[in-house]
Motif scaffolding. Sequence first.
Motif, PDB file in Angstrom:
ATOM      1  N   ALA A 153       0.828  -1.208   0.000  1.00  0.00           N
ATOM      2  CA  ALA A 153       0.000   0.000   0.000  1.00  0.00           C
ATOM      3  C   ALA A 153       0.861   1.256   0.000  1.00  0.00           C
ATOM      4  O   ALA A 153       0.550   2.237  -0.696  1.00  0.00           O
ATOM      5  CB  ALA A 153      -0.927  -0.012   1.217  1.00  0.00           C
ATOM      6  N   ILE A 154       1.933   1.257   0.774  1.00  0.00           N
ATOM      7  CA  ILE A 154       2.844   2.406   0.796  1.00  0.00           C
ATOM      8  C   ILE A 154       3.428   2.647  -0.586  1.00  0.00           C
ATOM      9  O   ILE A 154       3.530   3.792  -1.047  1.00  0.00           O
ATOM     10  CB  ILE A 154       3.972   2.177   1.822  1.00  0.00           C
ATOM     11  CG1 ILE A 154       3.403   2.143   3.236  1.00  0.00           C
ATOM     12  CG2 ILE A 154       5.042   3.269   1.701  1.00  0.00           C
ATOM     13  CD1 ILE A 154       4.352   1.556   4.259  1.00  0.00           C
ATOM     14  N   GLN A 155       3.804   1.566  -1.256  1.00  0.00           N
ATOM     15  CA  GLN A 155       4.372   1.688  -2.597  1.00  0.00           C
ATOM     16  C   GLN A 155       3.389   2.383  -3.546  1.00  0.00           C
ATOM     17  O   GLN A 155       3.744   3.327  -4.258  1.00  0.00           O
ATOM     18  CB  GLN A 155       4.733   0.296  -3.128  1.00  0.00           C
ATOM     19  CG  GLN A 155       5.228   0.241  -4.565  1.00  0.00           C
ATOM     20  CD  GLN A 155       6.584   0.890  -4.730  1.00  0.00           C
ATOM     21  OE1 GLN A 155       7.336   1.041  -3.771  1.00  0.00           O
ATOM     22  NE2 GLN A 155       6.901   1.283  -5.947  1.00  0.00           N
ATOM     23  N   GLY A 156       2.157   1.948  -3.560  1.00  0.00           N
ATOM     24  CA  GLY A 156       1.155   2.552  -4.436  1.00  0.00           C
ATOM     25  C   GLY A 156       0.848   3.986  -4.048  1.00  0.00           C
ATOM     26  O   GLY A 156       0.722   4.873  -4.915  1.00  0.00           O
ATOM     27  N   PHE A 157       0.722   4.230  -2.754  1.00  0.00           N
ATOM     28  CA  PHE A 157       0.478   5.585  -2.263  1.00  0.00           C
ATOM     29  C   PHE A 157       1.605   6.526  -2.670  1.00  0.00           C
ATOM     30  O   PHE A 157       1.366   7.653  -3.139  1.00  0.00           O
ATOM     31  CB  PHE A 157       0.326   5.539  -0.737  1.00  0.00           C
ATOM     32  CG  PHE A 157       0.569   6.845  -0.043  1.00  0.00           C
ATOM     33  CD1 PHE A 157      -0.301   7.912  -0.202  1.00  0.00           C
ATOM     34  CD2 PHE A 157       1.679   7.005   0.779  1.00  0.00           C
ATOM     35  CE1 PHE A 157      -0.077   9.123   0.451  1.00  0.00           C
ATOM     36  CE2 PHE A 157       1.911   8.195   1.429  1.00  0.00           C
ATOM     37  CZ  PHE A 157       1.038   9.265   1.263  1.00  0.00           C
ATOM     38  N   ASN A 158       2.848   6.078  -2.505  1.00  0.00           N
ATOM     39  CA  ASN A 158       3.990   6.929  -2.817  1.00  0.00           C
ATOM     40  C   ASN A 158       4.066   7.241  -4.305  1.00  0.00           C
ATOM     41  O   ASN A 158       4.384   8.370  -4.700  1.00  0.00           O
ATOM     42  CB  ASN A 158       5.279   6.261  -2.341  1.00  0.00           C
ATOM     43  CG  ASN A 158       6.471   7.193  -2.415  1.00  0.00           C
ATOM     44  OD1 ASN A 158       6.469   8.249  -1.773  1.00  0.00           O
ATOM     45  ND2 ASN A 158       7.474   6.826  -3.181  1.00  0.00           N
ATOM     46  N   GLU A 159       3.767   6.253  -5.148  1.00  0.00           N
ATOM     47  CA  GLU A 159       3.779   6.493  -6.595  1.00  0.00           C
ATOM     48  C   GLU A 159       2.724   7.528  -6.982  1.00  0.00           C
ATOM     49  O   GLU A 159       2.970   8.416  -7.811  1.00  0.00           O
ATOM     50  CB  GLU A 159       3.543   5.187  -7.351  1.00  0.00           C
ATOM     51  CG  GLU A 159       4.729   4.243  -7.305  1.00  0.00           C
ATOM     52  CD  GLU A 159       4.458   2.949  -8.041  1.00  0.00           C
ATOM     53  OE1 GLU A 159       3.277   2.663  -8.339  1.00  0.00           O
ATOM     54  OE2 GLU A 159       5.426   2.210  -8.310  1.00  0.00           O
ATOM     55  N   SER A 160       1.542   7.429  -6.394  1.00  0.00           N
ATOM     56  CA  SER A 160       0.484   8.393  -6.676  1.00  0.00           C
ATOM     57  C   SER A 160       0.912   9.801  -6.254  1.00  0.00           C
ATOM     58  O   SER A 160       0.726  10.778  -7.001  1.00  0.00           O
ATOM     59  CB  SER A 160      -0.797   7.990  -5.937  1.00  0.00           C
ATOM     60  OG  SER A 160      -1.833   8.916  -6.169  1.00  0.00           O
ATOM     61  N   LEU A 161       1.488   9.900  -5.064  1.00  0.00           N
ATOM     62  CA  LEU A 161       1.928  11.203  -4.576  1.00  0.00           C
ATOM     63  C   LEU A 161       3.022  11.787  -5.463  1.00  0.00           C
ATOM     64  O   LEU A 161       3.017  12.990  -5.759  1.00  0.00           O
ATOM     65  CB  LEU A 161       2.428  11.069  -3.134  1.00  0.00           C
ATOM     66  CG  LEU A 161       3.022  12.328  -2.504  1.00  0.00           C
ATOM     67  CD1 LEU A 161       2.001  13.459  -2.471  1.00  0.00           C
ATOM     68  CD2 LEU A 161       3.558  12.025  -1.110  1.00  0.00           C
ATOM     69  N   ARG A 162       3.961  10.956  -5.901  1.00  0.00           N
ATOM     70  CA  ARG A 162       5.029  11.450  -6.783  1.00  0.00           C
ATOM     71  C   ARG A 162       4.436  12.051  -8.064  1.00  0.00           C
ATOM     72  O   ARG A 162       4.880  13.104  -8.535  1.00  0.00           O
ATOM     73  CB  ARG A 162       5.996  10.325  -7.132  1.00  0.00           C
ATOM     74  CG  ARG A 162       7.053  10.047  -6.077  1.00  0.00           C
ATOM     75  CD  ARG A 162       8.027   8.965  -6.522  1.00  0.00           C
ATOM     76  NE  ARG A 162       8.748   9.369  -7.726  1.00  0.00           N
ATOM     77  CZ  ARG A 162       9.864  10.095  -7.721  1.00  0.00           C
ATOM     78  NH1 ARG A 162      10.382  10.513  -6.582  1.00  0.00           N
ATOM     79  NH2 ARG A 162      10.462  10.395  -8.856  1.00  0.00           N
ATOM     80  N   CYS A 163       3.458  11.370  -8.622  1.00  0.00           N
ATOM     81  CA  CYS A 163       2.813  11.893  -9.831  1.00  0.00           C
ATOM     82  C   CYS A 163       2.197  13.268  -9.577  1.00  0.00           C
ATOM     83  O   CYS A 163       2.322  14.188 -10.406  1.00  0.00           O
ATOM     84  CB  CYS A 163       1.732  10.929 -10.329  1.00  0.00           C
ATOM     85  SG  CYS A 163       2.352   9.381 -11.002  1.00  0.00           S
ATOM     86  N   GLU A 164       1.531  13.423  -8.439  1.00  0.00           N
ATOM     87  CA  GLU A 164       0.901  14.698  -8.122  1.00  0.00           C
ATOM     88  C   GLU A 164       1.932  15.802  -7.932  1.00  0.00           C
ATOM     89  O   GLU A 164       1.740  16.942  -8.398  1.00  0.00           O
ATOM     90  CB  GLU A 164       0.039  14.546  -6.867  1.00  0.00           C
ATOM     91  CG  GLU A 164      -1.171  13.639  -7.081  1.00  0.00           C
ATOM     92  CD  GLU A 164      -1.977  13.429  -5.812  1.00  0.00           C
ATOM     93  OE1 GLU A 164      -1.679  14.113  -4.794  1.00  0.00           O
ATOM     94  OE2 GLU A 164      -2.891  12.581  -5.818  1.00  0.00           O
ATOM     95  N   LEU A 165       3.039  15.491  -7.245  1.00  0.00           N
ATOM     96  CA  LEU A 165       4.081  16.491  -7.039  1.00  0.00           C
ATOM     97  C   LEU A 165       4.749  16.881  -8.352  1.00  0.00           C
ATOM     98  O   LEU A 165       5.060  18.059  -8.584  1.00  0.00           O
ATOM     99  CB  LEU A 165       5.119  15.970  -6.045  1.00  0.00           C
ATOM    100  CG  LEU A 165       4.636  15.774  -4.607  1.00  0.00           C
ATOM    101  CD1 LEU A 165       5.699  15.085  -3.768  1.00  0.00           C
ATOM    102  CD2 LEU A 165       4.230  17.097  -3.971  1.00  0.00           C
ATOM    103  N   LEU A 166       4.965  15.894  -9.229  1.00  0.00           N
ATOM    104  CA  LEU A 166       5.546  16.191 -10.538  1.00  0.00           C
ATOM    105  C   LEU A 166       4.602  17.048 -11.373  1.00  0.00           C
ATOM    106  O   LEU A 166       5.021  17.988 -12.055  1.00  0.00           O
ATOM    107  CB  LEU A 166       5.874  14.888 -11.271  1.00  0.00           C
ATOM    108  CG  LEU A 166       7.058  14.089 -10.724  1.00  0.00           C
ATOM    109  CD1 LEU A 166       7.090  12.699 -11.348  1.00  0.00           C
ATOM    110  CD2 LEU A 166       8.374  14.824 -10.975  1.00  0.00           C
TER     111      LEU A 166
END
Length: 343
Positions: free
Chosen positions: A166-179
């Motif tokens: 879950a952390i992995q998926g959450f972090n990927e989503s957040l990275r996309c938003e920050l980018l």
Amino acid sequence: MRTAGTPQQRGRVVVVTGASGGVGRATVRAFAARGDKVALLARGREGLAAAADEVERAGGEALVVGVDVSDAKAVDDAAQQVVDAYGHIDVWVNNAFTGVFAPFTEVNPDEFRRVTEVTYLGYVFGTRAALRHMLPRDRGTIVQVGSALAYRGIPLQSAYCGAKHAIQGFNESLRCELLHARSGVRTTMVQLPGLNTPQFDWVLNRMPGRARPVAPVYQPEVAARAIVHASSHARRREYWVGGSTAATLLANAVAPGLLERYLARTNVDAQQEEGRPEGPANLWSPADGAHGRDFGAHGRFDDESTGNSPQQWLSRNRGWMGAVLTAGAAAVAARKLTTPARC
């Protein structure tokens, strides 16, 4: 040890959750050696006090904040305490976790929920608290401490593996938003191997034998070095630590079904050794409180653990190594072009 006051300029301001033991304990020492100001977030009083002393002796400045990371408001309040003391937050390391060693059918719903709240939602709440102070400044780094188990589930750790996925998926989503927002705030994830930490003596265990890490076993300082490096090089989305992590993730990408059968055959025994489970479980309360002592960074596996990881060096220097290999290939190709053909 600092409790409040005016901001100071020396070093970065770093927050580490799960700072009282294991990887968190080694990590706060590593940041302190750089002269950073380190906020120590955890539940256990004995471990926090000992960790703060180590930070000060290593050359850093310690701010102790007792908190259960499953409580979103408490985590927000902890972040505010750090900002009140130091003015801002440069680095936030999410590391706190708990788990249960048992077949899925022997983990009751409350236990599974608790692991998820600490190990997954603790990262979500920590990340939200960090962003609340980093986004207005348009700078800062969040390091998510992960595991090879963020990609590859293994037997007897269903709650922990689920949380890491879950952390992995959450972090990927957040990275996309920050980018997308072109934000100056960065987030990265560090995937760890089996480590010699006290967790194997304090995680709730319903296996017949004593819990142990899957070999090969690395010292927590290997993880700490990777976390500190990632905090300064967060444009990389992910770091793999240890040859076993790289091998597991690559095998899972190429042949997940085959790896699954291998893990089913080997990993139940690989996660336990002779002896009855003993020691306090830290699922609901800190282990050091139950025993009134500090557990430190290392577990009981010093004799078989290594403090080095050549794979970690390669991961950190992959850009440089790629350039060297490219230059070497170009030189070989040029030599072939200038060498006269032989009949």
